[in-house]
Design a protein around this motif. Structure first.
Motif, PDB file in Angstrom:
ATOM      1  N   GLY A 188       0.854  -1.120  -0.029  1.00 54.50           N
ATOM      2  CA  GLY A 188       0.034  -0.149   0.179  1.00 54.50           C
ATOM      3  C   GLY A 188       0.298   1.473   0.372  1.00 54.50           C
ATOM      4  N   PHE A 189       0.686   2.144  -0.619  1.00 55.32           N
ATOM      5  CA  PHE A 189       1.178   3.772  -1.002  1.00 55.32           C
ATOM      6  C   PHE A 189       0.052   4.822  -0.775  1.00 55.32           C
ATOM      7  N   GLN A 190       0.378   5.539  -0.011  1.00 60.37           N
ATOM      8  CA  GLN A 190       0.082   6.517   0.350  1.00 60.37           C
ATOM      9  C   GLN A 190       1.287   8.257   1.564  1.00 60.37           C
ATOM     10  N   GLN A 191       0.673   9.034   1.649  1.00 61.37           N
ATOM     11  CA  GLN A 191       1.353   9.939   2.438  1.00 61.37           C
ATOM     12  C   GLN A 191       1.992   9.479   3.449  1.00 61.37           C
ATOM     13  N   VAL A 192       3.091   9.549   4.290  1.00 60.07           N
ATOM     14  CA  VAL A 192       3.674   8.387   5.333  1.00 60.07           C
ATOM     15  C   VAL A 192       2.831   9.168   6.273  1.00 60.07           C
ATOM     16  N   SER A 193       2.248  10.328   6.754  1.00 59.35           N
ATOM     17  CA  SER A 193       1.767  10.852   7.678  1.00 59.35           C
ATOM     18  C   SER A 193      -0.061   9.761   7.586  1.00 59.35           C
ATOM     19  N   GLU A 194      -0.839   9.392   6.891  1.00 52.63           N
ATOM     20  CA  GLU A 194      -1.571   8.572   6.564  1.00 52.63           C
ATOM     21  C   GLU A 194      -1.373   6.500   7.057  1.00 52.63           C
ATOM     22  N   LEU A 195      -0.272   6.122   6.748  1.00 53.90           N
ATOM     23  CA  LEU A 195       0.475   5.735   6.833  1.00 53.90           C
ATOM     24  C   LEU A 195       0.807   5.347   8.091  1.00 53.90           C
ATOM     25  N   LEU A 196       1.405   5.711   9.009  1.00 47.57           N
ATOM     26  CA  LEU A 196       2.008   5.236  10.086  1.00 47.57           C
ATOM     27  C   LEU A 196       0.715   5.221  11.710  1.00 47.57           C
ATOM     28  N   PRO A 197      -0.484   5.660  11.598  1.00 44.04           N
ATOM     29  CA  PRO A 197      -0.926   5.937  12.824  1.00 44.04           C
ATOM     30  C   PRO A 197      -1.656   4.561  12.175  1.00 44.04           C
ATOM     31  N   ILE A 198      -2.153   3.884  11.316  1.00 37.97           N
ATOM     32  CA  ILE A 198      -2.311   2.969  11.423  1.00 37.97           C
ATOM     33  C   ILE A 198      -2.580   1.243  11.977  1.00 37.97           C
ATOM     34  N   PRO A 199      -3.063   0.506  12.986  1.00 39.00           N
ATOM     35  CA  PRO A 199      -2.219  -0.824  13.344  1.00 39.00           C
ATOM     36  C   PRO A 199      -2.054  -1.746  12.398  1.00 39.00           C
ATOM     37  N   GLY A 200      -1.601  -2.843  12.059  1.00 38.38           N
ATOM     38  CA  GLY A 200      -1.559  -3.492  11.244  1.00 38.38           C
ATOM     39  C   GLY A 200      -1.104  -4.382  10.482  1.00 38.38           C
ATOM     40  N   VAL A 201       0.196  -3.087  10.176  1.00 39.28           N
ATOM     41  CA  VAL A 201       0.758  -2.926   9.111  1.00 39.28           C
ATOM     42  C   VAL A 201       2.145  -2.440   9.901  1.00 39.28           C
ATOM     43  N   ASP A 202       3.196  -2.953   8.423  1.00 38.67           N
ATOM     44  CA  ASP A 202       4.036  -2.499   8.992  1.00 38.67           C
ATOM     45  C   ASP A 202       5.250  -1.548   7.870  1.00 38.67           C
ATOM     46  N   PHE A 203       5.662  -0.088   8.146  1.00 39.16           N
ATOM     47  CA  PHE A 203       6.138   0.339   7.413  1.00 39.16           C
ATOM     48  C   PHE A 203       7.099   0.536   6.706  1.00 39.16           C
ATOM     49  N   ILE A 204       7.337   0.440   5.784  1.00 41.48           N
ATOM     50  CA  ILE A 204       8.609  -0.699   4.949  1.00 41.48           C
ATOM     51  C   ILE A 204       9.313   0.944   4.793  1.00 41.48           C
ATOM     52  N   GLY A 205       9.377   2.072   4.252  1.00 38.76           N
ATOM     53  CA  GLY A 205      10.311   2.853   4.511  1.00 38.76           C
ATOM     54  C   GLY A 205       9.837   4.254   3.437  1.00 38.76           C
ATOM     55  N   GLU A 206      10.115   5.129   3.042  1.00 41.68           N
ATOM     56  CA  GLU A 206       9.322   6.390   2.515  1.00 41.68           C
ATOM     57  C   GLU A 206      10.227   6.201   0.825  1.00 41.68           C
ATOM     58  N   LEU A 207       9.564   6.489  -0.713  1.00 36.80           N
ATOM     59  CA  LEU A 207       9.563   6.498  -1.954  1.00 36.80           C
ATOM     60  C   LEU A 207      11.139   6.797  -2.104  1.00 36.80           C
ATOM     61  N   PRO A 208      12.133   6.393  -2.886  1.00 33.56           N
ATOM     62  CA  PRO A 208      13.250   6.866  -3.503  1.00 33.56           C
ATOM     63  C   PRO A 208      13.351   7.810  -3.536  1.00 33.56           C
ATOM     64  N   PRO A 209      14.002   8.565  -3.334  1.00 32.68           N
ATOM     65  CA  PRO A 209      13.745  10.270  -3.987  1.00 32.68           C
ATOM     66  C   PRO A 209      13.569  10.120  -5.360  1.00 32.68           C
ATOM     67  N   GLU A 210      14.533   9.265  -6.692  1.00 33.61           N
ATOM     68  CA  GLU A 210      14.068   9.883  -8.110  1.00 33.61           C
ATOM     69  C   GLU A 210      12.042   9.750  -7.920  1.00 33.61           C
ATOM     70  N   ALA A 211      11.616   8.933  -7.718  1.00 34.01           N
ATOM     71  CA  ALA A 211      10.213   8.608  -7.558  1.00 34.01           C
ATOM     72  C   ALA A 211       9.515   9.297  -6.341  1.00 34.01           C
ATOM     73  N   GLN A 212      10.170  10.097  -5.435  1.00 35.54           N
ATOM     74  CA  GLN A 212       9.782  10.592  -4.513  1.00 35.54           C
ATOM     75  C   GLN A 212       8.350  12.372  -4.964  1.00 35.54           C
TER      76      GLN A 212
END
Length: 261
Positions: A188-212
């Motif tokens: 799943g992809f979204q703004q980091v601030s919308e991903l972090l509060p949700i339980p049941g997932v593991d955050f795997i990182g930000e998109l690389p600079p070239e894709a950000q």
């Protein structure tokens, strides 16, 4: 002494009455990127102001029934809008938001999640991101600003639009991480601030600079507000140093702009 006490008491009561007379219920609608930060900032603001912050939520763009454009089109009233800067600019152009009241609050970057406990692909490079996207059986992304960027800019740039048309889908009226958490998408992809509060997932990182894609989220005051002074006061607080720690905790980068009023 009694006369002095009574005079002081009367003055205190008058000050309190004046404060209460200027108290306002500020109707604010925010898109998801700033939602968690605002939940924490609103009570802090209320501690130092007689005003109350009434929060509603909706996506920055799109035709979902609860998106900010849809709610405004139905005639719902808000004093302050907080959403992706390009979408707010459109509201300024249409006259929905008062010219001169737009203020950039935060910069938001995109990231990805997998279901808690699932293998974590390395998306720190463009090649790693591409492999993660192509290897995922199902991909979820936002129907708002970040998702529009993925589907119309990044996927074509990476040459994987055809494959993504088969495995990726936009998520309406729900956080992308919630979809991943219950197993309805592998990635799943979204703004980091919308991903972090949700339980049941593991955050795997930000998109690389070239894709950000860094998106500014801004506040603006509606043209039909009856609470102009209170709305300005709230936005000034959200854009101040007092809000920095809470904003950073939510996965956002404060802008700290000059206040034009």
């Amino acid at each position: 002494m009694r006369k002095l006490f009574c005079t002081s008491l009367i003055l205190a009561i008058n000050v309190l009455l004046v404060s209460l007379s200027y108290a306002a219920d500020i109707q604010v609608i925010t898109s998801g990127a700033f939602a968690e930060a605002l939940k924490d900032l609103a009570p802090e603001y209320e501690k130092q102001s007689p005003n109350k912050v009434m929060i509603s939520y909706g996506s920055s763009m799109g035709a979902a029934p609860d998106s900010i454009p849809s709610r405004l089109a139905r005639g719902e009233h808000f004093d302050v809008l907080i959403l992706a800067a390009p979408a707010l600019d459109d509201f300024v152009k249409s006259g929905t938001v008062q010219s001169g009241t737009k203020l950039d609050l935060v910069a938001s970057v995109m990231g990805a999640v997998v279901k808690a406990g699932a293998p974590k692909p390395d998306i720190s490079t463009m090649n790693g991101l591409k492999l993660a996207l192509l290897n995922a059986k199902s991909v979820a992304y936002s129907a708002s600003a970040s998702g529009v960027y993925l589907s119309t800019e990044l996927f074509p740039k990476m040459g994987i639009s055809e494959q993504m048309n088969k495995t990726a889908r936009k998520i309406y009226s729900e956080r992308v991480a919630s979809v991943v958490a219950r197993g309805d998408a592998d990635l799943g992809f979204q703004q980091v601030s919308e991903l972090l509060p949700i339980p049941g997932v593991d955050f795997i990182g930000e998109l690389p600079p070239e894709a950000q894609k860094t998106v500014l989220f801004s506040a603006g005051i509606t043209s039909d507000t009856q609470n102009l002074a209170a709305s300005k006061d709230l936005i000034k607080y959200l854009a101040s140093n007092k809000a920095v720690a809470t904003i950073q905790k939510a996965g956002l980068k404060p802008v700290l702009p000059a206040i034009p009023w």
